[in-house]
Design an enzyme around this catalytic site. Structure first.
Site, PDB file in Angstrom:
ATOM      1  CG  HIS A  18      40.203  85.754  55.220  1.00  0.00           C
ATOM      2  ND1 HIS A  18      41.428  85.651  55.858  1.00  0.00           N
ATOM      3  CD2 HIS A  18      39.274  85.844  56.202  1.00  0.00           C
ATOM      4  CE1 HIS A  18      41.235  85.677  57.161  1.00  0.00           C
ATOM      5  NE2 HIS A  18      39.943  85.784  57.400  1.00  0.00           N
ATOM      6  CG  HIS A  47      39.054  90.061  60.201  1.00  0.00           C
ATOM      7  ND1 HIS A  47      39.759  89.903  59.028  1.00  0.00           N
ATOM      8  CD2 HIS A  47      38.799  88.804  60.651  1.00  0.00           C
ATOM      9  CE1 HIS A  47      39.926  88.615  58.786  1.00  0.00           C
ATOM     10  NE2 HIS A  47      39.351  87.933  59.760  1.00  0.00           N
ATOM     11  CG  ASP A  80      36.054  86.422  59.262  1.00  0.00           C
ATOM     12  OD1 ASP A  80      36.851  86.285  58.308  1.00  0.00           O
ATOM     13  OD2 ASP A  80      36.392  86.316  60.456  1.00  0.00           O
ATOM     14  CG  HIS A 140      33.839  81.523  60.922  1.00  0.00           C
ATOM     15  ND1 HIS A 140      33.794  82.373  59.845  1.00  0.00           N
ATOM     16  CD2 HIS A 140      35.084  81.660  61.437  1.00  0.00           C
ATOM     17  CE1 HIS A 140      34.946  82.996  59.719  1.00  0.00           C
ATOM     18  NE2 HIS A 140      35.748  82.576  60.671  1.00  0.00           N
TER      19      HIS A 140
END
Length: 294
Positions: free
Chosen positions: A75, A232, A236, A259
């Site tokens: 973030h 969001h 990321d 991720h």
């Protein structure tokens, strides 16, 4: 265009999402060509924000080695990217960055307070020259050449409240602050007990996480955007790609990315020297860059 750092030191405090402990964060200016550096003040250990220093991507992006680690950096990295900052030292007295409200808007406010300072060295960016893609079944993340960089992201969850969401983000600091920075991290109520059993998610609450049950949002204020979940994920992804060390001039496309896939994508890109070019911003390229990343 010149490299940027902070105009002054700024600091703040917040709770760690996974350990639930108070964390102090200090952002400090660095000289040209220093990059983004994390410093554990409690251990006197520094880590450069680079793909080779990523050691875990299961629940967050984590950098470190056998001595120590720093978790949940994505973030903050996302906000740093949006503000075009090339050189900064991030001082933490714990093993994770504070979660703040679960988005990156608090970090944007810190960067606004710090201001930016131009350095004497020219800015460098990474221009994508050919398609690089990483897949896991039907999930994929991809970088491809373009003249107008965008992020096209689609998520699909087996949950009636989320379902399938898509969003196309066009790069600009203003667009990021208005449409991406306030999008919060999210989780499912059914997973909370499993996380707590692993001694994780101890700082998670309705103050910093959207909590989703089978058919309702538990946060009393509801969502900030109707498609806050996919926004969001874009937040990321921007943070994860910032570990490449440059702003990327190319399209990023994802279906159900993560991720982990983002990290694999950065490694695949760096393995193929023909897939990118590091461009020093001079008159020949500057106008195109200014148009996209103003």
């Amino acid at each position: 265009m010149k490299q940027l750092t902070l105009a002054k030191v700024v600091s703040g405090t917040g709770i760690g999402l996974h350990k639930g402990e108070p964390i102090e964060i200090i952002l400090e200016p660095l000289e040209a060509n220093s990059g983004i550096v994390f410093f554990r003040s409690d251990l006197n250990i520094s880590y450069e924000a680079k793909p080779q220093n990523v050691i875990n991507t299961k629940l967050a992006t984590v950098i470190g080695d056998e001595r120590a680690y720093i978790s949940t950096i994505e973030h903050l990295m996302s906000a740093i990217n949006a503000y075009g900052i090339d050189n900064v030292r991030i001082v933490l007295n714990s093993n994770e960055a504070p979660v703040m409200d679960g988005s990156s808007i608090s970090f944007c406010m810190m960067l606004d307070e710090a201001g930016v300072r131009e350095l004497e060295m020219p800015k460098k960016i990474m221009v994508i020259k050919k398609v690089i893609e990483v897949r896991d079944g039907d999930k994929f993340v991809r970088l491809s050449p373009t003249k107008e960089p965008k992020i096209n992201y689609t998520i699909k969850f087996d949950n009636a409240l989320i379902g399938k969401q898509s969003y196309c983000f066009e790069f600009s600091k203003k667009n990021y602050i208005e449409n991406i920075a306030r999008a919060r991290t999210f989780g499912f109520l059914k997973d909370v007990q499993a996380l707590r059993a692993m001694n994780l998610g101890l700082g998670g609450s309705l103050e910093n996480t959207i909590v989703v049950d089978e058919n309702r949002i538990l946060n009393p204020e509801g969502l900030r955007f109707k498609d806050e979940f996919v926004r969001h994920k874009i937040l990321d992804a921007i943070g994860d790609l910032t570990l490449l060390g440059y702003r990327i001039y190319g399209d990023y496309t994802s279906y159900a990315g993560s991720h982990h896939l983002n990290h694999l994508l950065t490694k695949e890109l760096l393995k193929d020297k023909q897939s990118y070019e590091i461009v020093t911003l001079e008159n020949s390229f500057e106008k195109a860059y200014e148009k996209v990343f103003a």
